[in-house]
Design an enzyme around this catalytic site. Sequence first.
Site, PDB file in Angstrom:
ATOM      1  N   GLN B  31       8.912  12.071   8.260  1.00  0.00           N
ATOM      2  CA  GLN B  31       8.839  11.706   9.731  1.00  0.00           C
ATOM      3  C   GLN B  31       9.593  10.358   9.883  1.00  0.00           C
ATOM      4  O   GLN B  31      10.215   9.933   9.086  1.00  0.00           O
ATOM      5  CB  GLN B  31       7.188  11.346   9.857  1.00  0.00           C
ATOM      6  CG  GLN B  31       6.671  10.196   8.728  1.00  0.00           C
ATOM      7  CD  GLN B  31       5.389  10.302   8.590  1.00  0.00           C
ATOM      8  OE1 GLN B  31       4.317  10.745   9.376  1.00  0.00           O
ATOM      9  NE2 GLN B  31       4.799   9.720   7.660  1.00  0.00           N
ATOM     10  N   GLU B 106      -0.761   9.011  -0.997  1.00  0.00           N
ATOM     11  CA  GLU B 106       0.130   9.042   0.041  1.00  0.00           C
ATOM     12  C   GLU B 106       1.356  10.019  -0.073  1.00  0.00           C
ATOM     13  O   GLU B 106       2.116   9.692  -1.082  1.00  0.00           O
ATOM     14  CB  GLU B 106       0.325   7.588   0.452  1.00  0.00           C
ATOM     15  CG  GLU B 106       1.493   7.362   1.638  1.00  0.00           C
ATOM     16  CD  GLU B 106       1.040   7.889   2.829  1.00  0.00           C
ATOM     17  OE1 GLU B 106       0.038   7.585   3.462  1.00  0.00           O
ATOM     18  OE2 GLU B 106       2.112   8.666   3.533  1.00  0.00           O
ATOM     19  N   ASP B 139       1.429  14.670  -2.706  1.00  0.00           N
ATOM     20  CA  ASP B 139       0.870  15.537  -1.828  1.00  0.00           C
ATOM     21  C   ASP B 139      -0.668  15.702  -1.920  1.00  0.00           C
ATOM     22  O   ASP B 139      -1.293  16.307  -3.111  1.00  0.00           O
ATOM     23  CB  ASP B 139       1.653  17.035  -1.894  1.00  0.00           C
ATOM     24  CG  ASP B 139       0.909  17.815  -0.862  1.00  0.00           C
ATOM     25  OD1 ASP B 139       0.066  17.717   0.019  1.00  0.00           O
ATOM     26  OD2 ASP B 139       1.873  19.114  -0.615  1.00  0.00           O
ATOM     27  N   GLY B 140      -1.330  15.153  -1.034  1.00  0.00           N
ATOM     28  CA  GLY B 140      -2.802  15.126  -1.089  1.00  0.00           C
ATOM     29  C   GLY B 140      -3.264  16.354  -0.962  1.00  0.00           C
ATOM     30  O   GLY B 140      -4.357  16.693  -1.754  1.00  0.00           O
ATOM     31  N   ASP B 157      -7.694   9.764   5.508  1.00  0.00           N
ATOM     32  CA  ASP B 157      -7.403   8.816   6.255  1.00  0.00           C
ATOM     33  C   ASP B 157      -5.654   9.235   6.623  1.00  0.00           C
ATOM     34  O   ASP B 157      -4.677   8.661   6.207  1.00  0.00           O
ATOM     35  CB  ASP B 157      -6.989   7.514   5.483  1.00  0.00           C
ATOM     36  CG  ASP B 157      -6.630   6.231   6.334  1.00  0.00           C
ATOM     37  OD1 ASP B 157      -5.992   6.390   7.739  1.00  0.00           O
ATOM     38  OD2 ASP B 157      -6.185   5.333   5.917  1.00  0.00           O
ATOM     39  N   PRO B 164       3.186  15.934   8.817  1.00  0.00           N
ATOM     40  CA  PRO B 164       2.543  15.895   7.632  1.00  0.00           C
ATOM     41  C   PRO B 164       1.149  16.078   7.367  1.00  0.00           C
ATOM     42  O   PRO B 164       0.675  16.586   6.324  1.00  0.00           O
ATOM     43  CB  PRO B 164       3.239  14.755   6.896  1.00  0.00           C
ATOM     44  CG  PRO B 164       3.658  13.608   8.006  1.00  0.00           C
ATOM     45  CD  PRO B 164       3.839  14.527   9.267  1.00  0.00           C
TER      46      PRO B 164
END
Lengths: 278, 278
Positions: B31, B106, B139-140, B157, B164
């Site tokens: 981003q 994150e 990668d969550g 969050d 993303p």
Amino acid sequence: MELWYTEFQTKNLGLTTRIKETLFAGKSKFQEVAVVESLEFGRMLVLDGVFQTSVFDEFIYHEMIAHVPLFSHPNPRKVLIIGGGDGGTVREVVKHQSIEKAEMVEIDGMVVDVCKKYLPEISIALNGNHPKLELKIGDGIKHMQQAENLYDVIIVDCSDPIGPGEGLFTRAFYKDVYKALKPDGLFVQQTESPFYHQELVKRLHQDISSLFPIIRLYLASIPLYPGGLHCFTIGSKQYDPTEADVSRIPATFGTRYHNVNIQKSCFALPNFVQELIK
Amino acid sequence: MELWYTEFQTKNLGLTTRIKETLFAGKSKFQEVAVVESLEFGRMLVLDGVFQTSVFDEFIYHEMIAHVPLFSHPNPRKVLIIGGGDGGTVREVVKHQSIEKAEMVEIDGMVVDVCKKYLPEISIALNGNHPKLELKIGDGIKHMQQAENLYDVIIVDCSDPIGPGEGLFTRAFYKDVYKALKPDGLFVQQTESPFYHQELVKRLHQDISSLFPIIRLYLASIPLYPGGLHCFTIGSKQYDPTEADVSRIPATFGTRYHNVNIQKSCFALPNFVQELIK
């Protein structure tokens, strides 16, 4: 070509919304009056460049300024509205069975006329002859000076403290409000944003608490107003709004924001708001 | 010359704020990342043109996404944060004495680095080696796929469901969240605006309630976000957040928004929000 209308909510912050057309623009004795059709908020009333109310979110402000104080009083019969020219507040007030008379004193006849024509959903109680409503075009401050021991609930539904609304944010006015209320009366006023008008919120809280034994601040989320969160302040001679008997709130009351849980929870203040009024 | 930055919150609505300077502007793998110094909100993190957080009002979002779920669980020891790259959420999480480990995943390392440099008040728990924090850049969604029966509380969050964050708003992800939680675990996710993202709020509510026996939506007033009112959704396996024992909330906890009354009242929903999730 796209038309956008920007309200500068502070010196450094604006809310900008796309406009389809301007339906009305005029100048009264008191202020510039406009109705615009926006794509996000629908029709909006704009006074002196400030967004006052919109078809999209007006229910929140009007329900919360009317029902919270009216359900804080056990038997409100005589109500006075100062301002409220769009009619939204009185539309909510007359939903209460106990109300015998709702007087309304609005300073600007052009606001009433324009809202009757362009915002009929909001002004519905002003259109036709509502048997409980007594509408007077006149000065709310003078009306209050002459009133004594008359009202159960007074609702100060005013615009910002600049222009015609200025005198409604003074200790002298609150003294007259006290006098105009019955011995167990209470009043409410919209008292701006807890984010952007902190000095005002503080000062009004001091002024009102120097006159009324009970003072309570409550909050409502209104997207059209700065920061999306708005303060209302109740000054009360006898009844504590946080101890009101909420069991008499009907399960269905035709409201889209207010309900029994909101009546209680709106008095729960974030720490930073509590700090302001300590 | 005045610089103004406008975020278009919907096609027809924008929040515009005066900017002193741009402190950082870069492009990560995921981003566009920027930090601007605004006059109204102070320093702000902006991702793909969307205001994420500001020094002015970040306390509200971070306190509310952390403390409400953590006080809904009687003894949260192991917590996972997905996203939260600015560090504000973990700053609040580690205030809880019961926490033994806070893992954070994150996806965008640039966000973490930029926040550590330009937003030290927010990222304070990321600066230095906090003994309870385990930060992973990754990668969550993949992390969640591999986790099983591990966490008491998971906090999602995330940014908006474009870019993303998109995969974090799916039923498949919530299924993995369920699996990753202990048998009495619960999770929370920021779920956007009840005014402007009604279809999303509805869909997420259906997805989460098809998996979790207990689901509760709560609200917080955040001026930086569209409409100034923001939804959070809790899915819980065992504990009902509206019946939490609030007596264990300390009277002073260093918070500026959250307190014991807010913990209870944030679950009181206006009628129009109740309608969305019926």
